[in-house]
Design a protein around this motif. Structure first.
Motif, PDB file in Angstrom:
ATOM      1  N   LYS A   1       7.732 -18.887  18.373  1.00 57.26           N
ATOM      2  CA  LYS A   1       8.546 -17.691  18.120  1.00 57.26           C
ATOM      3  C   LYS A   1      10.036 -17.858  18.459  1.00 57.26           C
ATOM      4  O   LYS A   1      10.803 -16.897  18.425  1.00 57.26           O
ATOM      5  CB  LYS A   1       8.021 -16.465  18.883  1.00 57.26           C
ATOM      6  CG  LYS A   1       6.529 -16.243  18.725  1.00 57.26           C
ATOM      7  CD  LYS A   1       6.135 -14.894  19.311  1.00 57.26           C
ATOM      8  CE  LYS A   1       4.656 -14.791  19.553  1.00 57.26           C
ATOM      9  NZ  LYS A   1       4.263 -15.114  20.916  1.00 57.26           N
TER      10      LYS A   1
ATOM     11  N   TRP B   1      13.534 -15.358  17.738  1.00 58.51           N
ATOM     12  CA  TRP B   1      14.538 -14.949  18.721  1.00 58.51           C
ATOM     13  C   TRP B   1      15.929 -15.321  18.226  1.00 58.51           C
ATOM     14  O   TRP B   1      16.904 -14.654  18.548  1.00 58.51           O
ATOM     15  CB  TRP B   1      14.315 -15.663  20.054  1.00 58.51           C
ATOM     16  CG  TRP B   1      13.088 -15.257  20.812  1.00 58.51           C
ATOM     17  CD1 TRP B   1      12.013 -14.545  20.320  1.00 58.51           C
ATOM     18  CD2 TRP B   1      12.800 -15.527  22.179  1.00 58.51           C
ATOM     19  NE1 TRP B   1      11.090 -14.386  21.311  1.00 58.51           N
ATOM     20  CE2 TRP B   1      11.532 -14.974  22.451  1.00 58.51           C
ATOM     21  CE3 TRP B   1      13.482 -16.195  23.196  1.00 58.51           C
ATOM     22  CZ2 TRP B   1      10.950 -15.064  23.716  1.00 58.51           C
ATOM     23  CZ3 TRP B   1      12.893 -16.287  24.445  1.00 58.51           C
ATOM     24  CH2 TRP B   1      11.640 -15.720  24.697  1.00 58.51           C
TER      25      TRP B   1
ATOM     26  N   GLU C   1      -0.016 -12.547  12.919  1.00 53.94           N
ATOM     27  CA  GLU C   1      -0.821 -12.416  14.136  1.00 53.94           C
ATOM     28  C   GLU C   1      -2.176 -13.110  14.010  1.00 53.94           C
ATOM     29  O   GLU C   1      -2.772 -13.482  15.010  1.00 53.94           O
ATOM     30  CB  GLU C   1      -1.032 -10.940  14.499  1.00 53.94           C
ATOM     31  CG  GLU C   1       0.243 -10.150  14.740  1.00 53.94           C
ATOM     32  CD  GLU C   1       0.903 -10.451  16.091  1.00 53.94           C
ATOM     33  OE1 GLU C   1       0.354 -11.247  16.865  1.00 53.94           O
ATOM     34  OE2 GLU C   1       1.994  -9.892  16.347  1.00 53.94           O
TER      35      GLU C   1
ATOM     36  N   ALA D   1       7.480 -12.158  28.265  1.00 54.03           N
ATOM     37  CA  ALA D   1       6.134 -12.726  28.117  1.00 54.03           C
ATOM     38  C   ALA D   1       5.772 -13.408  29.430  1.00 54.03           C
ATOM     39  O   ALA D   1       6.562 -14.202  29.955  1.00 54.03           O
ATOM     40  CB  ALA D   1       6.101 -13.728  26.972  1.00 54.03           C
TER      41      ALA D   1
ATOM     42  N   HIS E   1       1.922 -19.381  25.495  1.00 54.19           N
ATOM     43  CA  HIS E   1       2.952 -18.744  24.672  1.00 54.19           C
ATOM     44  C   HIS E   1       2.850 -19.191  23.216  1.00 54.19           C
ATOM     45  O   HIS E   1       3.412 -18.568  22.329  1.00 54.19           O
ATOM     46  CB  HIS E   1       4.339 -19.089  25.231  1.00 54.19           C
ATOM     47  CG  HIS E   1       5.447 -18.332  24.584  1.00 54.19           C
ATOM     48  ND1 HIS E   1       5.598 -16.974  24.753  1.00 54.19           N
ATOM     49  CD2 HIS E   1       6.439 -18.710  23.754  1.00 54.19           C
ATOM     50  CE1 HIS E   1       6.626 -16.567  24.050  1.00 54.19           C
ATOM     51  NE2 HIS E   1       7.168 -17.600  23.431  1.00 54.19           N
TER      52      HIS E   1
ATOM     53  N   PHE F   1       5.732  -6.880  14.163  1.00 54.67           N
ATOM     54  CA  PHE F   1       6.139  -7.945  15.089  1.00 54.67           C
ATOM     55  C   PHE F   1       7.495  -7.597  15.706  1.00 54.67           C
ATOM     56  O   PHE F   1       7.706  -7.793  16.906  1.00 54.67           O
ATOM     57  CB  PHE F   1       6.217  -9.270  14.330  1.00 54.67           C
ATOM     58  CG  PHE F   1       6.851 -10.381  15.117  1.00 54.67           C
ATOM     59  CD1 PHE F   1       6.165 -10.973  16.162  1.00 54.67           C
ATOM     60  CD2 PHE F   1       8.127 -10.835  14.814  1.00 54.67           C
ATOM     61  CE1 PHE F   1       6.749 -12.002  16.899  1.00 54.67           C
ATOM     62  CE2 PHE F   1       8.710 -11.869  15.538  1.00 54.67           C
ATOM     63  CZ  PHE F   1       8.020 -12.446  16.578  1.00 54.67           C
TER      64      PHE F   1
ATOM     65  N   ARG G   1       7.150  -5.198  18.516  1.00 51.76           N
ATOM     66  CA  ARG G   1       6.366  -5.689  19.664  1.00 51.76           C
ATOM     67  C   ARG G   1       7.095  -6.773  20.441  1.00 51.76           C
ATOM     68  O   ARG G   1       7.031  -6.825  21.664  1.00 51.76           O
ATOM     69  CB  ARG G   1       5.012  -6.233  19.188  1.00 51.76           C
ATOM     70  CG  ARG G   1       4.062  -5.159  18.680  1.00 51.76           C
ATOM     71  CD  ARG G   1       2.687  -5.737  18.393  1.00 51.76           C
ATOM     72  NE  ARG G   1       2.705  -6.652  17.256  1.00 51.76           N
ATOM     73  CZ  ARG G   1       2.485  -6.290  15.995  1.00 51.76           C
ATOM     74  NH1 ARG G   1       2.231  -5.034  15.711  1.00 51.76           N
ATOM     75  NH2 ARG G   1       2.524  -7.179  15.016  1.00 51.76           N
ATOM     76  N   GLU G   2       7.801  -7.642  19.739  1.00 49.49           N
ATOM     77  CA  GLU G   2       8.391  -8.812  20.393  1.00 49.49           C
ATOM     78  C   GLU G   2       9.718  -8.501  21.085  1.00 49.49           C
ATOM     79  O   GLU G   2      10.071  -9.135  22.066  1.00 49.49           O
ATOM     80  CB  GLU G   2       8.605  -9.922  19.344  1.00 49.49           C
ATOM     81  CG  GLU G   2       9.171 -11.225  19.882  1.00 49.49           C
ATOM     82  CD  GLU G   2       8.148 -12.054  20.651  1.00 49.49           C
ATOM     83  OE1 GLU G   2       6.978 -11.661  20.696  1.00 49.49           O
ATOM     84  OE2 GLU G   2       8.547 -13.089  21.222  1.00 49.49           O
TER      85      GLU G   2
END
Ligand code: SF4
Ligand code: SF4
Lengths: 228, 312
Positions: free
Chosen positions: A110, A114, A125, B4, B65, B233, B236-237
């Motif tokens: 991920k 970011w 997911e 996280a 992760h 997503f 949520r992220e």
């Protein structure tokens, strides 16, 4: 060097979500698929999409305007999401500038999401790999399709032709002309990502709200007097 | 951002492991210079084992992760451009160096100082890789400052020194006061730089606005729909969804637990000298560091959040 991109005309987008639906339909079955959903008919439906149509209200009531705003990966010319990827799964193609993810290499860390200021990347997911708009790379070069259909699914689906597709580095292309003639702009220019996708700004139009107010039908009033 | 647990544990545990190695190497250098007495090999052995345990624990946490942990080896590919990839390479190398350092002391190899120096360099390199993962994301303005690196180094060293002091308390008590003193100094320094970071971030003005996000200059824009009703997503992220009150409490908790209480306990231990006080200081500080890292992530405002203000 070629840079394929979308140009989105905010004057004609009516917020019908046809592009998002058609994108999902094509890409869940195409080379990039499936785009999985969680709880599609349950309480908190969620799913993977390449394209989202958002809606904003601009201005102060009653002089407001509704802006429908489709948002997908902008295929930045200087994409911050690519160099950060530790596996090389995220890459930008030299031949046409499309930014893609190789699902077989992606470890689902991920980090690229970011690194994208636009929130254009979504993790799947179920498959646990990163997904994003491919500009329908699996159909725009498909010689089995008639020439007129070698376009991204969203462009074909749009009932108002708000979405144009082409090479923004070719000054003679429709997209380049549209950008030049209508003042196309990039999102969040402050980060130097140089998005390839551009938006055509809404032109000022005669305000319906002002006309309503002039006819004495201002919804803020009761019997002609301002509401308390 | 939504913190996280895997990444919080990764960064705090490896910071501890790195700090511990640096502390041991410092002790070895000091003892060779005859600044302190030379501790028995068991100090280095136990310290290296503890450090490897922390580093391994951090590495294990990091796998949680990943969506595809079985492909993690691929992450070493892009070291030319990606700080994450560099971290993935340096971390195992560092674990190997710490293992070798422990072995060198166990077998009494004369080259232990050189192995220690290599491990120390790798510890610094690892601090740089980890911090740069966050610093290089320039639009996460809360992270995009050299202070992030300074904090990672000082916080890791503070916890590592404190762990070394506790360890010395058990196996070589003569060393304990000196290590506790240095741990106190580094903790105080970390309090200053973390405080500076809090002050800096309090004054930050986001460079992106809803206006630049959608390219409309009107001062009044309100989102009415974000293209999904049940979240995505993106919701949520990037949102921690905690109250302001909770975030503030986390801040005061970490300021107390990571800095104030350990400093007090270290000061007490210097006068009264029961090793139990230092053990408590270490435990409290580590809890504080977990909260500090939670806050570090939670505080960062991602510009993509501008597009996800209203669900309806
Ligand atoms: S919009 Fe985001 S995901 Fe797409 S190329 Fe730019 S930075 Fe990368
Ligand atoms: S999630 Fe996949 S594509 Fe994104 S940075 Fe990680 S490995 Fe690369």
């Amino acid at each position: 060097m070629k840079q394929l991109a979308l140009v989105i005309d905010l004057n004609v987008c009516v917020g019908c979500h046809a592009c998002a639906t058609s994108c999902k339909e094509w890409n869940t079955g195409g080379a990039a698929g499936p785009l999985t959903d969680q709880n599609p008919y349950g309480k908190d439906p969620s799913g993977t999409f390449f394209n989202r149509v958002q809606t904003y209200e601009v201005g102060e009531f009653p002089a407001t305007e509704t802006v429908h705003f489709p948002k997908s990966c902008l295929h930045c010319e200087d994409p911050p999401c690519v160099p950060v990827c530790p596996t090389g799964a995220s890459y930008k193609r030299a031949e046409d500038g499309i930014v893609l993810v190789d699902y077989d290499k992606c470890i689902g860390c991920k980090y690229c999401a970011w690194a994208c200021p636009y929130g254009a990347r979504e993790i799947d997911e179920q498959q646990q790999v990163m997904k994003k708009c491919t500009l329908c790379v699996d159909r725009i070069y498909d010689t089995a399709l008639p020439e007129s259909e070698r376009k991204p699914a969203c462009v074909i689906a749009c009932p108002t032709s708000a979405r144009l597709f082409g090479d923004v580095h070719d000054p003679a292309s429709d997209v380049s002309k549209a950008i030049a003639e209508h003042g196309g702009y990039a999102l969040m220019p402050e980060w130097g990502t140089r998005p390839a996708n551009q938006y055509l700004p809404k032109q000022p139009k005669q305000s319906v709200a002002a006309a309503t107010v002039a006819r004495g039908m201002d919804p803020r009033t009761i019997d002609g007097a301002m509401k308390p | 951002m939504n913190p996280a647990w895997s990444v919080i544990l990764l960064t705090t545990l490896i910071g501890l492991g790195q700090g511990l190695l640096l502390a041991m190497f410092g002790v070895e250098v000091a003892s060779r210079l005859a600044l302190t007495g030379a501790p028995a090999a068991v100090f280095y052995l136990a310290g290296s084992a503890l450090s490897v345990l922390c580093l391994g624990g951090g590495l294990l946490a990091s796998f949680f992760h990943l969506g595809h942990p079985e492909r993690a080896w691929r992450a070493a590919a892009m070291w030319r451009t990606s700080w994450l990839s560099r971290e993935v390479i340096v971390l195992p190398a560092f674990i190997a160096a710490v293992t070798a350092y422990g072995a060198a002391h166990f077998y009494g190899w004369s080259c232990s100082l050189w192995i220690g120096a290599t491990a120390a360099l790798l510890a610094i390199a690892l601090f740089i890789c980890t911090a740069m993962i966050y610093i290089c994301l320039k639009f996460l303005q809360e992270w995009h400052t050299p202070l992030t690196l300074v904090n990672f180094i000082l916080l890791g060293c503070a916890s590592g020194l404190l762990a070394a002091a506790v360890l010395a308390g058990f196996v070589w008590p003569l060393l304990m006061p000196a290590l506790a003193l240095v741990a106190g100094i580094v903790t105080a320094a970390a309090a200053v730089t973390r405080g500076m970071t809090l002050a800096r971030n309090a004054l930050l003005r986001p460079a992106s606005t809803l206006q630049s996000a959608i390219g409309i200059s009107d001062p009044k824009i309100a989102q009415k729909a974000q293209g999904a009703m049940g979240g995505s997503f993106n919701t949520r992220e990037f949102f921690h969804r905690r109250t302001l009150q909770f975030v503030r409490s986390a801040k005061w908790f970490f300021l107390t637990a990571a800095f104030a209480l350990p400093l007090l306990l270290i000061a007490l231990s210097l006068t009264a000298a029961p090793p139990r006080l230092l053990t408590l200081a270490f435990a409290v500080q580590f809890a504080g560091l977990l909260a500090e890292r939670w806050f570090f992530f939670a505080q960062a405002r991602h510009p993509q959040n501008l597009y996800y203000q209203v669900i309806s």
